[in-house]
Design a protein around this motif. Structure first.
Motif, PDB file in Angstrom:
ATOM      1  N   LEU A  43      -3.429  11.543   0.316  1.00  0.00           N
ATOM      2  CA  LEU A  43      -4.036  10.692   1.337  1.00  0.00           C
ATOM      3  C   LEU A  43      -5.497  10.382   1.043  1.00  0.00           C
ATOM      4  O   LEU A  43      -6.080   9.505   1.669  1.00  0.00           O
ATOM      5  CB  LEU A  43      -3.918  11.357   2.704  1.00  0.00           C
ATOM      6  CG  LEU A  43      -2.499  11.397   3.288  1.00  0.00           C
ATOM      7  CD1 LEU A  43      -2.406  12.440   4.375  1.00  0.00           C
ATOM      8  CD2 LEU A  43      -2.079  10.034   3.797  1.00  0.00           C
ATOM      9  N   GLY A  44      -6.079  11.087   0.075  1.00  0.00           N
ATOM     10  CA  GLY A  44      -7.447  10.808  -0.325  1.00  0.00           C
ATOM     11  C   GLY A  44      -7.562   9.731  -1.379  1.00  0.00           C
ATOM     12  O   GLY A  44      -8.651   9.524  -1.931  1.00  0.00           O
ATOM     13  N   SER A  45      -6.482   9.022  -1.637  1.00  0.00           N
ATOM     14  CA  SER A  45      -6.470   7.928  -2.611  1.00  0.00           C
ATOM     15  C   SER A  45      -5.600   6.801  -2.070  1.00  0.00           C
ATOM     16  O   SER A  45      -4.396   6.970  -1.894  1.00  0.00           O
ATOM     17  CB  SER A  45      -5.917   8.415  -3.954  1.00  0.00           C
ATOM     18  OG  SER A  45      -5.558   7.326  -4.781  1.00  0.00           O
ATOM     19  N   LEU A  46      -6.212   5.652  -1.819  1.00  0.00           N
ATOM     20  CA  LEU A  46      -5.421   4.522  -1.325  1.00  0.00           C
ATOM     21  C   LEU A  46      -4.404   4.062  -2.355  1.00  0.00           C
ATOM     22  O   LEU A  46      -3.328   3.566  -2.001  1.00  0.00           O
ATOM     23  CB  LEU A  46      -6.347   3.376  -0.927  1.00  0.00           C
ATOM     24  CG  LEU A  46      -7.199   3.618   0.322  1.00  0.00           C
ATOM     25  CD1 LEU A  46      -8.134   2.439   0.567  1.00  0.00           C
ATOM     26  CD2 LEU A  46      -6.324   3.862   1.549  1.00  0.00           C
ATOM     27  N   ALA A  47      -4.708   4.239  -3.642  1.00  0.00           N
ATOM     28  CA  ALA A  47      -3.731   3.894  -4.671  1.00  0.00           C
ATOM     29  C   ALA A  47      -2.501   4.786  -4.554  1.00  0.00           C
ATOM     30  O   ALA A  47      -1.358   4.320  -4.689  1.00  0.00           O
ATOM     31  CB  ALA A  47      -4.361   4.029  -6.058  1.00  0.00           C
ATOM     32  N   SER A  48      -2.718   6.072  -4.297  1.00  0.00           N
ATOM     33  CA  SER A  48      -1.595   6.985  -4.115  1.00  0.00           C
ATOM     34  C   SER A  48      -0.810   6.654  -2.850  1.00  0.00           C
ATOM     35  O   SER A  48       0.420   6.722  -2.839  1.00  0.00           O
ATOM     36  CB  SER A  48      -2.102   8.427  -4.042  1.00  0.00           C
ATOM     37  OG  SER A  48      -1.036   9.319  -3.800  1.00  0.00           O
ATOM     38  N   VAL A  49      -1.516   6.293  -1.785  1.00  0.00           N
ATOM     39  CA  VAL A  49      -0.840   5.913  -0.541  1.00  0.00           C
ATOM     40  C   VAL A  49       0.046   4.695  -0.782  1.00  0.00           C
ATOM     41  O   VAL A  49       1.210   4.651  -0.352  1.00  0.00           O
ATOM     42  CB  VAL A  49      -1.868   5.627   0.572  1.00  0.00           C
ATOM     43  CG1 VAL A  49      -1.180   5.049   1.811  1.00  0.00           C
ATOM     44  CG2 VAL A  49      -2.626   6.900   0.941  1.00  0.00           C
ATOM     45  N   ARG A  50      -0.467   3.706  -1.499  1.00  0.00           N
ATOM     46  CA  ARG A  50       0.334   2.507  -1.790  1.00  0.00           C
ATOM     47  C   ARG A  50       1.537   2.853  -2.654  1.00  0.00           C
ATOM     48  O   ARG A  50       2.651   2.362  -2.416  1.00  0.00           O
ATOM     49  CB  ARG A  50      -0.536   1.460  -2.482  1.00  0.00           C
ATOM     50  CG  ARG A  50      -1.567   0.803  -1.572  1.00  0.00           C
ATOM     51  CD  ARG A  50      -2.353  -0.269  -2.329  1.00  0.00           C
ATOM     52  NE  ARG A  50      -3.362  -0.896  -1.506  1.00  0.00           N
ATOM     53  CZ  ARG A  50      -3.133  -1.916  -0.673  1.00  0.00           C
ATOM     54  NH1 ARG A  50      -1.895  -2.410  -0.574  1.00  0.00           N
ATOM     55  NH2 ARG A  50      -4.106  -2.438   0.037  1.00  0.00           N
ATOM     56  N   ALA A  51       1.329   3.684  -3.666  1.00  0.00           N
ATOM     57  CA  ALA A  51       2.429   4.059  -4.555  1.00  0.00           C
ATOM     58  C   ALA A  51       3.513   4.822  -3.788  1.00  0.00           C
ATOM     59  O   ALA A  51       4.715   4.591  -3.986  1.00  0.00           O
ATOM     60  CB  ALA A  51       1.904   4.902  -5.716  1.00  0.00           C
TER      61      ALA A  51
END
Length: 333
Positions: free
Chosen positions: A79-87
């Motif tokens: 949750l500390g990375s918007l790229a991870s959230v999108r993925a």
């Protein structure tokens, strides 16, 4: 008008969950794990959305050992990375065409000053913005039914830290206060829940909030390692009186997620003294959390910071004044 709420609700009151899918963030330990285990035992397909897939796999195996028929998946999510959230959202969309329960549970607490991958103050970026983005990206997978829920886990700590400063959320103009930053992130969870609910039709989905009270989890113990000596001493002294096991702390979350009588915009917490322990019921949050202008401003700012336009818009004008839970809910301060 909602019916008065029982204060005797427990895990045996969870309705059958077969045919339903629940995505739970931070579900490899503590409150999230106990929530996942209880829902799986009642037949739900459960997705453990976790930062460490290996820990998630161990948690999933523990759930399967307790409930051999359980359907449990693991999804990597930071949750500390918007790229991870999108993925993660993209992956969930391919594997689960419908999500009946989205439980925004994961969080960090009392951390030293750090920033997320996107430059946000860590506690606010993880606890609020990450969940805001995830909810927006998965929104169309939630069916338009009152049994469909977004449950966001706040904390009694949302009262800490004084007024939230939306113009300096990342503490660039003030000395960093980790306790205040945590409190503001948990206040943001409630502001988000209440604003989201106001944008939804009466037919659902519903946005509900919960807090676990004084839950004696590994996360709370780890958080104390970042706290002041005075806070650690107080924690040690009060622990036997104010804390309860994670399975009890999960009950307000489970009630918010599954009780057919739950209403959108309600806030569940323990019934006992200072909302620290006991069975779950409807409780009140702080006066600041019911500030509709603050809710609206945070929503607009969250869309701007995440770059994600949430796919729901206000259907009705703002109530005036802000409307906390009705007296008929028998809420507890």
């Amino acid at each position: 008008m909602s019916r008065p709420h029982s204060t005797r609700w427990n895990i045996h009151d969870i309705p059958d969950q077969h045919g339903r899918t629940a995505v739970i963030t931070g579900a490899n330990t503590g409150i999230g794990f106990e929530t996942a285990r209880a829902l799986a035992a009642r037949g739900a397909t459960v997705v453990l959305a976790v930062r460490d897939p290996e820990k998630g796999a161990r948690a999933a195996e523990e759930i399967r050992l307790a409930t051999p028929t359980a359907h449990v998946d693991v999804q990597r999510l930071d949750l500390g990375s918007l790229a991870s959230v999108r993925a993660a959202a993209d992956q969930l969309r391919t594997t689960h065409p419908q999500i009946d329960l989205l439980i925004n549970n994961a969080g960090v607490m009392y951390t030293p000053y750090r920033t997320t991958a996107d430059g946000f103050e860590l506690q606010f970026g993880t606890n609020h913005l990450g969940h805001f983005a995830l909810t927006a990206l998965l929104w169309d997978l939630l069916p338009p039914a009152r049994s469909s829920r977004v449950v966001t886990v706040s904390s009694a700590g949302h009262r800490l830290g004084g007024p939230i400063d939306l113009d300096d959320l990342h503490w660039q103009r003030r000395p960093y206060n980790r306790t205040a930053a945590y409190g503001h992130s948990k206040l943001a969870n409630l502001l988000f829940t209440y604003e989201l609910q106001r944008r939804l039709p009466e037919t659902g989905p519903q946005a509900v909030a919960a807090h676990p009270g004084g839950a004696d989890t590994a996360g709370s113990k780890a958080a104390m390692s970042h706290a002041s000596a005075l806070t650690r001493t107080a924690f040690a002294l009060l622990r036997p009186l104010m804390l309860q096991p994670p399975a009890m702390g999960a009950l307000p979350v489970l009630r918010a997620a599954t009780d057919p009588d739950a209403q959108g915009g309600q806030y569940y917490g323990p019934h006992g003294f200072q909302q620290s322990r006991g069975l779950p019921t409807v409780v009140r949050s702080s006066p600041a959390s019911y500030d509709t202008e603050l809710q609206r401003r945070l929503w607009v700012l969250s869309e701007k910071l995440t770059g994600i336009a949430f796919p729901v818009r206000r259907a009705l004008p703002d109530p005036s004044p802000a409307d906390p839970p009705a007296a008929t809910d028998r809420v507890h301060e």
